[in-house]
Design a protein around this motif. Structure first.
Motif, short mmCIF file in Angstrom:
data_model
loop_
_atom_site.label_atom_id
_atom_site.label_comp_id
_atom_site.label_asym_id
_atom_site.label_seq_id
_atom_site.Cartn_x
_atom_site.Cartn_y
_atom_site.Cartn_z
N LEU A 109 6.36 11.62 10.44
CA LEU A 109 6.95 12.59 9.64
C LEU A 109 5.82 13.54 8.91
N SER A 117 4.44 16.59 6.50
CA SER A 117 4.76 17.26 5.31
C SER A 117 3.83 18.33 5.10
N ASN A 161 14.91 10.33 -2.09
CA ASN A 161 16.13 10.41 -1.30
C ASN A 161 16.22 9.80 0.08
N ILE A 162 14.80 10.25 0.65
CA ILE A 162 14.69 10.04 2.10
C ILE A 162 14.68 8.47 2.09
N ILE A 213 17.77 9.94 4.85
CA ILE A 213 17.36 11.27 5.10
C ILE A 213 18.48 12.32 4.97
N ASN A 261 15.62 6.47 7.27
CA ASN A 261 14.93 6.45 6.07
C ASN A 261 13.48 6.07 6.34
N TYR A 262 12.75 5.47 5.41
CA TYR A 262 11.31 5.52 5.80
C TYR A 262 10.96 4.24 6.81
#
Lengths: 273, 261
Positions: free
Chosen positions: A59, A61, A137-138, A142, A166-167
């Motif tokens: 991921l 950002s 929320n992720i 997601i 998710n993570y």
């Protein structure tokens, strides 16, 4: 003698500006670089990416904008190149709406260069407001925040996102930080969900992130143009950041010399008074 | 009622979120998630509020025909063009930045990015000038800051360790000269001894200091960053967050009400 000391304690700012201008432009135009050894925190980040299994999701950002572009954009490009070369999947989003197009432009450019396909090897999710809420929320799902990508395509119809929820499905998070979003990533994504994080930042922000690196809350820290240049050395593709380091070295030497000259003048004048 | 309702909403929201963190079971378990969704929606609306106040501010300037009105006209017209084009591209292509040669991408790449980057790059000039003026050895604290800045600035760039011995050499020679001059001007013998002694020490220290910096400057810079810098930063952060917690409690309990004004 007194006049001389007075003059060096009050150098006209236009002379300083001229020195800075020359110190920046000549090295950037000549593109001559110095040899140096990468910082340990950058090497750790590089090694962590090297250790990821092929096909892992990363991921990315984008938390900066054009003001920090000279420091972070070369690093973003070189890191994306490294991720694609390692056959890692890139999921890009961001918390700075005005900087997100920079991420999109770099992603499209590097993906094209490396022959990667949208939806299979990389995806661009875009922006949602509310930093902490988005990050939290992720951690749950997601799709709770990004049900579609930036073009409005449902995530489930993109092969890259089918198994990402998710993570726990994301092997690594890389934050490109020019502000305080890095703190949110560490405080929520790492502290609550144990997400592995590499933070890259502008030189101004880097000292704020050192506590996280020292406490092993992040697996790597790449700070400023120096960090970007170090990374270019590690991936064996010297580019803009590496060339920029010569300019930065010269400017630092000019500033230290000016500080020294200013202090000589100041101390001499104080003694005269 | 104008004050009581917002205060009650703040108290209930804050209290429930604290409870939800410590009791992750129903009915509190899903509360945080729901609050987060609401927070995202409210955050979206704050953008609209921001746009609204910005446009109103500049619209008033145009109406009053103020001196800066032309800038306000440029701002509003640019806002309208970019927004309209973004919506048009979004509807037509499903993406405001599509196609790759679109006006919006052109505007962003060739106008917005250079403008913002130029504004920020001016900092390099100001910082150089400000460092020259501000970093003066006015006292012990200022001198410590000056030395740390020098170590980090040279220790964090390539070849810094090669320039550092010259800087330390010049500094120590100057210190020796100043000490001799001070010593000559003093009347008391003990003062003369102190200043001449300082001059001798400065001269003796030149080569060891230069040698030490040549081989240890990057490590010294790392030490400054990892030990004193981090210690101070941690202290600052702990202070900031304790203050933030105290402020949050004050807001939840309705003691702090400035946000209502």
């Amino acid at each position: 003698m007194r006049e001389f000391f007075e003059r060096i304690s009050k150098i006209d700012r236009r002379i300083i500006y001229l020195l800075v201008f020359i110190g920046v432009t000549i090295p950037l135009l000549t593109r001559k670089g110095f040899e140096f050894k990468p910082l340990q925190e950058v090497e750790t980040a590089y090694n962590f990416i090297e250790s990821l299994p092929e096909g892992s999701n990363v991921l990315v950002s984008i938390d900066y904008d054009a003001a920090s572009m000279p420091e972070l954009q070369p690093l973003l490009e070189v890191m994306l190149r490294h991720l694609f070369r390692r056959n890692l999947k890139v999921i890009m989003l961001g918390h700075w709406p005005l900087g997100l197009p920079l991420g999109q432009i770099a992603l499209e450019k590097i993906a094209k260069e490396m022959g990667r396909k949208y939806g299979e090897d990389y995806v661009f999710l875009g922006y949602r407001p509310g930093i902490a809420a988005v990050i939290l929320n992720i951690g749950k799902e997601i799709r709770g925040v990004f049900d579609v990508d930036y073009r409005g395509i449902y995530l489930d119809s993109l092969p890259i996102m089918r198994n990402v929820h998710n993570y726990s499905d994301i092997a690594l998070l890389i934050g490109f930080e020019a502000g305080s979003v890095g703190d949110f990533w560490v405080q929520f994504a790492q502290a609550r969900f144990n997400q592995k994080i590499i933070l890259t930042s502008t030189a101004v922000v880097t000292p704020d992130l050192y506590p996280y690196y020292q406490a092993k809350q992040i697996v790597g820290l790449i700070g400023g143009l120096r960090g970007a240049a170090d990374y270019e050395i590690l991936v064996k593709k010297k580019g803009f950041a590496y060339a920029g380091m010569t300019a930065q070295t010269i400017i630092h030497i000019i500033i230290v010399a000016l500080i020294l000259i200013g202090n000589i003048g100041y101390l001499a004048m104080r003694r005269v008074r | 009622m104008k004050k009581e309702v917002p205060l009650a909403i703040t108290f209930i929201s804050g209290f429930l979120l604290i409870v939800a963190l410590f009791i992750p079971h129903e009915p509190f378990g899903s509360l945080q998630e729901r609050f987060n969704d609401w927070y995202i929606i409210v955050s979206g609306f704050t953008l609209i509020l921001g746009v609204d106040s910005l446009i109103l501010y500049h619209w008033r300037k145009i109406k009053r025909k103020e001196k800066e009105a032309p800038y306000s006209i440029i701002l509003i017209s640019t806002f309208v063009i970019v927004l309209a084009w973004g919506i048009y591209s979004g509807v037509k292509y499903g993406n405001p930045f599509a196609p790759a040669s679109s006006f919006l991408r052109y505007f962003y790449t060739y106008m917005f990015v250079p403008l913002q980057a130029t504004m920020f790059s001016l900092l390099a000039f100001f910082i150089a000038s400000a460092a020259y003026r501000a970093f003066r050895a006015r006292g012990l604290n200022a001198t410590l800051l000056l030395i740390s800045a020098g170590i980090v600035m040279l220790g964090r760039v390539p070849k810094g360790e090669e320039a550092a011995p010259y800087f330390i050499g010049i500094t120590l020679i100057l210190l020796a000269i100043v000490s001799v001059l001070e010593g000559v001007s003093r009347v008391e013998v003990y003062e003369k001894i102190i200043f001449f002694g300082l001059a001798v020490v400065s001269i003796i220290a030149i080569f060891p200091a230069a040698w030490f910096l040549k081989f240890n400057l990057p490590r010294l810079a790392d030490w400054v960053m990892n030990v004193p810098q981090l210690g101070a930063k941690r202290g600052l952060f702990i202070g900031i967050w304790l203050g933030a917690i105290a402020m949050a409690i004050r807001i939840i309990l309705g003691i702090e009400r400035t946000y209502l004004k």
